[in-house]
Design a protein around this motif. Structure first.
Motif, short mmCIF file in Angstrom:
data_model
loop_
_atom_site.label_atom_id
_atom_site.label_comp_id
_atom_site.label_asym_id
_atom_site.label_seq_id
_atom_site.Cartn_x
_atom_site.Cartn_y
_atom_site.Cartn_z
N GLY A 128 -68.67 6.06 -68.59
CA GLY A 128 -69.27 7.09 -67.76
C GLY A 128 -68.30 7.82 -66.85
N LEU A 129 -67.03 7.47 -66.87
CA LEU A 129 -66.06 8.17 -66.05
C LEU A 129 -65.84 9.58 -66.60
CD1 LEU A 129 -65.13 6.12 -63.98
CD2 LEU A 129 -62.87 6.17 -64.99
N THR A 130 -65.77 10.53 -65.72
CA THR A 130 -65.48 11.90 -66.15
C THR A 130 -64.00 12.02 -66.47
OG1 THR A 130 -64.95 12.73 -63.96
CG2 THR A 130 -67.29 12.78 -64.61
N ASP A 131 -63.62 13.08 -67.15
CA ASP A 131 -62.20 13.31 -67.44
C ASP A 131 -61.40 13.44 -66.14
OD1 ASP A 131 -62.60 13.15 -70.16
OD2 ASP A 131 -62.70 15.33 -70.45
N ALA A 132 -61.98 14.07 -65.14
CA ALA A 132 -61.29 14.23 -63.86
C ALA A 132 -61.07 12.87 -63.18
CB ALA A 132 -62.08 15.15 -62.94
N GLU A 133 -62.05 11.98 -63.25
CA GLU A 133 -61.91 10.65 -62.67
C GLU A 133 -60.86 9.84 -63.41
OE1 GLU A 133 -66.37 9.81 -60.91
OE2 GLU A 133 -66.07 9.70 -63.09
N LYS A 134 -60.85 9.95 -64.73
CA LYS A 134 -59.82 9.28 -65.53
C LYS A 134 -58.43 9.79 -65.15
CE LYS A 134 -62.78 8.47 -69.52
NZ LYS A 134 -63.05 8.81 -70.93
N GLN A 135 -58.31 11.09 -65.03
CA GLN A 135 -57.01 11.67 -64.68
C GLN A 135 -56.56 11.23 -63.30
OE1 GLN A 135 -55.06 13.38 -66.94
NE2 GLN A 135 -53.54 12.94 -65.37
N ALA A 136 -57.50 11.10 -62.38
CA ALA A 136 -57.15 10.64 -61.02
C ALA A 136 -56.58 9.23 -61.07
CB ALA A 136 -58.38 10.70 -60.12
N LYS A 137 -57.15 8.36 -61.90
CA LYS A 137 -56.63 7.00 -62.05
C LYS A 137 -55.23 7.02 -62.66
CE LYS A 137 -61.02 4.56 -62.36
NZ LYS A 137 -60.87 3.81 -61.13
N ILE A 138 -55.04 7.85 -63.65
CA ILE A 138 -53.73 7.99 -64.30
C ILE A 138 -52.71 8.50 -63.30
CG2 ILE A 138 -52.45 9.32 -66.01
CD1 ILE A 138 -55.04 9.15 -67.77
N ASP A 139 -53.09 9.47 -62.50
CA ASP A 139 -52.17 10.07 -61.53
C ASP A 139 -51.71 9.09 -60.46
OD1 ASP A 139 -52.28 12.46 -62.90
OD2 ASP A 139 -53.74 13.38 -61.55
N LEU B 63 -46.13 5.52 -64.16
CA LEU B 63 -45.87 5.87 -65.56
C LEU B 63 -46.84 6.89 -66.11
CD1 LEU B 63 -45.04 2.32 -66.99
CD2 LEU B 63 -43.47 4.10 -66.14
N LYS B 64 -47.81 7.28 -65.30
CA LYS B 64 -48.83 8.26 -65.70
C LYS B 64 -49.53 7.83 -66.98
CE LYS B 64 -47.65 10.58 -62.14
NZ LYS B 64 -48.12 9.96 -60.95
N GLN B 65 -49.91 6.55 -66.99
CA GLN B 65 -50.62 5.96 -68.12
C GLN B 65 -51.76 5.09 -67.61
OE1 GLN B 65 -48.18 3.82 -70.88
NE2 GLN B 65 -46.46 5.20 -70.58
N ALA B 66 -52.76 4.93 -68.43
CA ALA B 66 -53.86 4.04 -68.14
C ALA B 66 -54.61 3.78 -69.45
CB ALA B 66 -54.81 4.64 -67.10
N ASP B 67 -55.66 2.99 -69.37
CA ASP B 67 -56.50 2.68 -70.53
C ASP B 67 -55.69 2.03 -71.64
OD1 ASP B 67 -59.05 2.51 -71.59
OD2 ASP B 67 -58.91 4.42 -72.64
N ALA C 68 -48.86 -0.08 -64.80
CA ALA C 68 -48.11 1.16 -64.97
C ALA C 68 -47.43 1.61 -63.68
CB ALA C 68 -48.98 2.27 -65.56
N GLY C 69 -47.09 0.65 -62.83
CA GLY C 69 -46.41 0.97 -61.59
C GLY C 69 -47.31 1.39 -60.44
N GLN C 70 -48.60 1.21 -60.59
CA GLN C 70 -49.54 1.61 -59.55
C GLN C 70 -49.25 0.90 -58.24
OE1 GLN C 70 -53.60 0.79 -60.54
NE2 GLN C 70 -54.41 2.02 -58.88
N HIS C 71 -48.89 -0.38 -58.29
CA HIS C 71 -48.60 -1.13 -57.06
C HIS C 71 -47.39 -0.58 -56.32
CE1 HIS C 71 -45.75 -3.07 -59.77
NE2 HIS C 71 -45.16 -3.60 -58.72
#
Length: 81
Positions: free
Chosen positions: A25-36, A40-44, A71-74
């Protein structure tokens, strides 16, 4: 520390996953926010956690480790997901 005195073959490690799976149910914008929020600009990538588990199981010399798989989020200050 307590377990190693009883049985030095017991090892305790942990994996700190980041955005490795998107909730439904995540929108594309929400997914992109998590990636950002990752360096490494990666997720999933749930297979990344599986690789980390394999590493910890196969290496008998690692104990007491907390392995971030995010992906380096920490490092980026992106906060937990």
């Amino acid at each position: 520390m307590e377990f190693v005195e009883r049985n030095p073959r017991v090892r305790v490690n942990c994996i700190q996953p980041g955005p490795v799976m998107f909730p439904e149910g995540l929108t594309d914008a929400e997914k992109q926010a998590k990636i950002d929020r990752t360096l490494l600009k990666q997720a999933d990538r749930p297979e990344a956690v599986a690789h980390a588990v394999e590493f910890l199981i196969e290496n008998p010399f690692v104990t007491g480790a907390c392995l971030p798989v995010d992906a380096g989020q920490h490092l980026a200050g992106g906060g937990a997901d």
